[in-house]
Design an enzyme around this catalytic site. Sequence first.
Site, PDB file in Angstrom:
ATOM      1  N   LYS A 171       0.702  -1.159   0.216  1.00  0.00           N
ATOM      2  CA  LYS A 171      -0.142   0.010  -0.054  1.00  0.00           C
ATOM      3  C   LYS A 171       0.748   1.310  -0.182  1.00  0.00           C
ATOM      4  CE  LYS A 171      -3.438   2.625   2.316  1.00  0.00           C
ATOM      5  NZ  LYS A 171      -3.869   3.235   3.638  1.00  0.00           N
TER       6      LYS A 171
ATOM      7  N   GLY B 261      -8.430   9.832   9.309  1.00  0.00           N
ATOM      8  CA  GLY B 261      -8.734   9.640  10.789  1.00  0.00           C
ATOM      9  C   GLY B 261      -9.982  10.837  11.184  1.00  0.00           C
TER      10      GLY B 261
ATOM     11  N   GLY C  13     -11.406   8.415   6.142  1.00  0.00           N
ATOM     12  CA  GLY C  13     -12.296   9.257   6.525  1.00  0.00           C
ATOM     13  C   GLY C  13     -13.749   8.509   7.002  1.00  0.00           C
TER      14      GLY C  13
END
Length: 263
Positions: A104, A165, A192
Amino acid sequence: MQTATAADRLVIAGTELGSRLFVGTGKYTDDEAMLAALDASGCDLVTVALRRLDLDHPTKKTLLDVIDWSRYRVLPNTAGCRTADEAIRIARLARSMGLSTWVKLEVIPDPRYLFPDPEETLKAARVLVDEGFQVLPYINADPVLAKKLEELGTVTVMPLGSPIGSGQGLQTMEQIRIIIEEASVPVVVDAGIGAPSDAALAMELGADAVLVNSAIALARDPVLMAEAIKAGVEAGRKAFIAGRIPRRAQASPSSPTEGISRS
């Protein structure tokens, strides 16, 4: 007609995943809380930020020792990297440790709002794809950037719903809709999501998966929240496949009007 059955498969880089909910491993109070939440989420894939692991002490346990590798696919994460060069180094480190060629990709120089750097992300993706990595890039919800990354050979695109966050939900819904419409690789909404309804909405738009960390880890009851978000993902996916009715400017009666007595 497609139905929400075993035929509705999520395949990334040739690997089938049984759950469309990916879960992060940061911010939990302890390892036991994290493992319980992972179990409740039903996820197959979990992300681990390598830069936040203490790898200097070989005898000290890390998340890599705690997670059941036979149950979960561990996705190394370049979180904490501020430049393409840093992210490339961390990805190479993960591969040298025998973790995975999946990575990632996060390149985030902004410490306040944590928005990813599009130029550095593109630069890192180009190098890592050329080196044989399966790159899952975290990006702003930018349809042009998403298409460029896909053309480079990334195996997903991962647009943010809102800042990491923040729990603000899908503030970029229209851009995500366009990315989904134009993508030919899986689209994973990342960052989010604060509640099951946010996850459900992302799936209703046609996202292939969502990645959730803070909403679960920082909930009053992480296990219960993991269960709730799992249910939201499943409901949203079923709704997408079922096909919602169009929005109308005026009301439309639920019952037919033919044959009604006018006396």
